[in-house]
Design a protein around this motif. Structure first.
Motif, mmCIF file in Angstrom:
data_model
loop_
_atom_site.group_PDB
_atom_site.id
_atom_site.type_symbol
_atom_site.label_atom_id
_atom_site.label_comp_id
_atom_site.label_asym_id
_atom_site.label_seq_id
_atom_site.Cartn_x
_atom_site.Cartn_y
_atom_site.Cartn_z
ATOM 1 N N THR A 40 0.830 -1.206 0.000
ATOM 2 C CA THR A 40 0.000 0.000 0.000
ATOM 3 C C THR A 40 0.864 1.256 0.000
ATOM 4 O O THR A 40 0.597 2.220 -0.730
ATOM 5 C CB THR A 40 -0.923 0.006 1.230
ATOM 6 O OG1 THR A 40 -1.827 -1.097 1.138
ATOM 7 C CG2 THR A 40 -1.719 1.297 1.316
ATOM 8 N N LEU A 41 1.908 1.266 0.808
ATOM 9 C CA LEU A 41 2.812 2.410 0.818
ATOM 10 C C LEU A 41 3.488 2.589 -0.534
ATOM 11 O O LEU A 41 3.713 3.709 -0.997
ATOM 12 C CB LEU A 41 3.852 2.243 1.928
ATOM 13 C CG LEU A 41 3.307 2.218 3.362
ATOM 14 C CD1 LEU A 41 4.427 1.944 4.353
ATOM 15 C CD2 LEU A 41 2.593 3.513 3.695
ATOM 16 N N TYR A 42 3.795 1.456 -1.165
ATOM 17 C CA TYR A 42 4.381 1.504 -2.510
ATOM 18 C C TYR A 42 3.404 2.158 -3.488
ATOM 19 O O TYR A 42 3.776 3.025 -4.291
ATOM 20 C CB TYR A 42 4.714 0.076 -2.947
ATOM 21 C CG TYR A 42 5.099 -0.063 -4.398
ATOM 22 C CD1 TYR A 42 6.404 0.145 -4.817
ATOM 23 C CD2 TYR A 42 4.152 -0.426 -5.353
ATOM 24 C CE1 TYR A 42 6.752 0.014 -6.152
ATOM 25 C CE2 TYR A 42 4.488 -0.560 -6.685
ATOM 26 C CZ TYR A 42 5.797 -0.346 -7.084
ATOM 27 O OH TYR A 42 6.127 -0.480 -8.394
ATOM 28 N N LYS A 43 2.147 1.752 -3.414
ATOM 29 C CA LYS A 43 1.142 2.338 -4.303
ATOM 30 C C LYS A 43 0.962 3.827 -4.023
ATOM 31 O O LYS A 43 0.727 4.621 -4.938
ATOM 32 C CB LYS A 43 -0.202 1.619 -4.131
ATOM 33 C CG LYS A 43 -0.238 0.200 -4.668
ATOM 34 C CD LYS A 43 -1.613 -0.403 -4.422
ATOM 35 C CE LYS A 43 -1.687 -1.843 -4.906
ATOM 36 N NZ LYS A 43 -3.028 -2.440 -4.643
ATOM 37 N N ALA A 44 1.039 4.197 -2.740
ATOM 38 C CA ALA A 44 0.879 5.603 -2.393
ATOM 39 C C ALA A 44 1.993 6.457 -2.985
ATOM 40 O O ALA A 44 1.804 7.635 -3.269
ATOM 41 C CB ALA A 44 0.844 5.768 -0.874
ATOM 42 N N VAL A 45 3.160 5.870 -3.166
ATOM 43 C CA VAL A 45 4.290 6.589 -3.740
ATOM 44 C C VAL A 45 4.208 6.624 -5.265
ATOM 45 O O VAL A 45 4.548 7.621 -5.896
ATOM 46 C CB VAL A 45 5.620 5.946 -3.295
ATOM 47 C CG1 VAL A 45 6.799 6.564 -4.031
ATOM 48 C CG2 VAL A 45 5.797 6.106 -1.793
ATOM 49 N N THR A 46 3.733 5.541 -5.873
ATOM 50 C CA THR A 46 3.822 5.414 -7.329
ATOM 51 C C THR A 46 2.491 5.566 -8.046
ATOM 52 O O THR A 46 2.467 5.730 -9.263
ATOM 53 C CB THR A 46 4.396 4.036 -7.707
ATOM 54 O OG1 THR A 46 3.512 3.015 -7.211
ATOM 55 C CG2 THR A 46 5.778 3.845 -7.113
ATOM 56 N N GLY A 47 1.357 5.488 -7.334
ATOM 57 C CA GLY A 47 0.061 5.499 -7.994
ATOM 58 C C GLY A 47 -0.259 6.829 -8.645
ATOM 59 O O GLY A 47 0.182 7.889 -8.185
ATOM 60 N N PRO A 48 -1.054 6.804 -9.717
ATOM 61 C CA PRO A 48 -1.461 8.056 -10.376
ATOM 62 C C PRO A 48 -2.394 8.853 -9.474
ATOM 63 O O PRO A 48 -3.158 8.296 -8.688
ATOM 64 C CB PRO A 48 -2.188 7.578 -11.638
ATOM 65 C CG PRO A 48 -2.659 6.206 -11.303
ATOM 66 C CD PRO A 48 -1.621 5.621 -10.385
ATOM 67 N N ILE A 49 -2.331 10.168 -9.590
ATOM 68 C CA ILE A 49 -3.171 11.055 -8.793
ATOM 69 C C ILE A 49 -4.352 11.509 -9.639
ATOM 70 O O ILE A 49 -4.178 11.975 -10.762
ATOM 71 C CB ILE A 49 -2.379 12.275 -8.294
ATOM 72 C CG1 ILE A 49 -1.254 11.811 -7.355
ATOM 73 C CG2 ILE A 49 -3.280 13.261 -7.569
ATOM 74 C CD1 ILE A 49 -0.348 12.931 -6.910
#
Length: 472
Positions: A179-188
């Motif tokens: 989840t932290l990984y997604k928070a860093v890399t996910g599109p906004i």
């Protein structure tokens, strides 16, 4: 080099919020596709410098962000903090009342990965986090960080809407890193950049635009009620000063008001409702707060919800009462503004409807879609348009008794369509009732109502568009 403002992440139900200020596409380690996340590398990406962590803790204690601004500059100058700024600093808010005992374990685990200052506990929810970020925008505290969600609660409708999932995973320790990984890399997702991001995705992948999670507006709620009533509003509602209410030209109230009123305001992102569904949610929250040992996870929570549904008259109205008295038409006048009209239009509340929901996103009731997918001929006949989360409209539907709601939730039928609206005004007056139940994004409260003067609820679209990190 100074650290950028942090992201905020919120867990639905037991809400955790992650906020971030930039996207960094290079994290080595395990991602969602089964790669291995390098813990130390992840920590370097998300940990704040010590001077910022100390300043943030001081602001929290003082309940004043200006204290932190002054402290951060002073501490940095005094200590000469040379720690490299993280690419995506994250702050996590954990709702200790949600998720049974898992919320405490999750908080401890996150503090091991991050630091104690970057993981806050309390009774906050996703709605409260997003509302607080909207305040940053109003006070011109930019940039406003985007938010991701960890689904720790029961319904998790907001989490589902932005592809963060509908339930807390069994192997949650490894899932937290993911989840932290997604928070860093996910599109906004942002409304202003919606068409650029999603149309480019459509062209690139050949996918259906409206099948994707998309950004949407939040909605400003103002509640005006006779003064002197005992109200315990949710965290997402704050009390307004009467002067502020008088200066708010955006609150259209034509009816007679008493000399003294109490005013509350807040924002919601997914749904606002009045009636039996809010009463059941209120009953569940009351049980959870009074006997927290009963609410140990989604299965037990849903069982408690079912018990509340059966014991509060959703399915069976006691014989000593006239079922007709339970309909919202006895206490509620409903007005809307359509997208192409500036005037209020009264909409009759259908007979037998005991809950009315104003839905912004697609999900309600643990991922259900009660508005359904009406056929084009029906939409044209009713003067509706196809519902999308970026259309600037709220879908207003009604639920009757519990049997009708059960058929809607199991997708056997659609809810009773009432209207689509660009703004809503509700006028509530006692009659046979002395209280009503309302909720915003799953946060319910008991609203006293009087016979002499009406209580007003006005819902209008907010210019600020929340930034959401996609969890896909």
């Amino acid at each position: 080099m100074e650290a950028e403002p942090p992201f905020a992440t919120a867990a639905a139900g037991g809400n955790e919020a992650v906020a971030r200020s930039s996207i960094w596409d290079l994290i080595r380690g395990c991602g969602p596709a089964g790669m291995t996340i390098d813990m130390e590398e992840l920590r370097r990406m998300i940990l704040m410098p010590e001077y910022l962590r100390v300043a943030m803790a001081m602001s929290v204690r003082a309940k004043d962000w200006n204290v932190g601004l002054v402290a951060a500059s002073s501490i940095k100058n005094r200590n000469g903090d040379e720690q490299a700024a993280p690419k995506a600093p994250i702050v996590v808010f954990v709702n200790s009342r949600s998720g049974g005992r898992r919320s405490l374990a999750l908080k401890v685990w996150l503090q091991k990965i991050m630091t104690e200052e970057q993981v806050a506990g309390g009774d906050g929810t996703v709605g409260w986090v997003l509302g607080s970020l909207a305040e940053l925008f109003m006070h011109k505290r930019k940039p406003v960080p985007p938010t991701g969600i960890i689904p720790l609660g029961t319904g998790n409708d907001l989490s589902r809407s932005f592809d963060w999932g509908g339930s807390f995973p069994f192997a949650w320790r490894s899932a937290v890193k993911s989840t932290l990984y997604k928070a860093v890399t996910g599109p906004i997702c942002h409304l202003d950049s919606f068409h650029h991001y999603y149309w480019s995705k459509v062209r690139r992948q050949g996918c259906d635009l409206h099948s994707q999670s998309s950004p949407s507006s939040c909605w400003h709620v103002v509640i005006v009620t006779p003064d002197g009533q005992s109200i315990e509003p949710p965290l997402s509602l704050g009390q307004m000063e009467n002067d502020a209410f008088g200066q708010d030209q955006d609150v259209d109230i034509d009816g007679e008001l008493p000399k003294k009123v109490s005013c509350f305001e807040g924002v919601y992102h997914n749904y606002f409702s009045i009636g039996m569904d809010a009463q059941i949610a209120y009953g569940f929250h009351h049980i959870r707060n009074k006997k927290p040992y009963l609410a140990q996870g989604p299965i037990l929570n849903k069982l408690i919800y079912s018990i509340c549904s059966c014991t509060q008259g959703w399915f069976f109205t006691p014989c000593v009462h006239d079922p007709g008295l339970r309909g919202l038409k006895n206490i509620l006048r409903l007005y809307i503004k359509r997208a192409d009209y500036a005037d209020w239009e009264q909409i009759l509340v259908p007979s037998g409807v005991r809950a009315i929901v104003a839905l912004n996103l697609r999900n309600y009731g643990s991922g259900r879609h009660p508005w359904g997918h009406p056929k084009p001929e029906y939409l044209e006949k009713r003067g509706f348009i196809e519902a999308h989360v970026d259309d600037g409209l709220l879908e207003i539907f009604g639920l009757k008794q519990g049997w009708h709601a059960s058929f809607v939730m199991t997708k056997l039928i659609s809810a009773q369509h009432i209207a689509q609206a660009a703004a809503i005004k509700m006028e509530i007056r006692g009659g046979e009732w002395n209280q009503a139940y309302l909720q915003m994004d799953g946060e319910p409260w008991k609203q006293p109502i009087a016979q002499d003067f009406s209580t007003y609820v006005v819902i209008k679209r907010v210019p600020f568009q929340s930034l959401m990190i996609s969890g896909e």
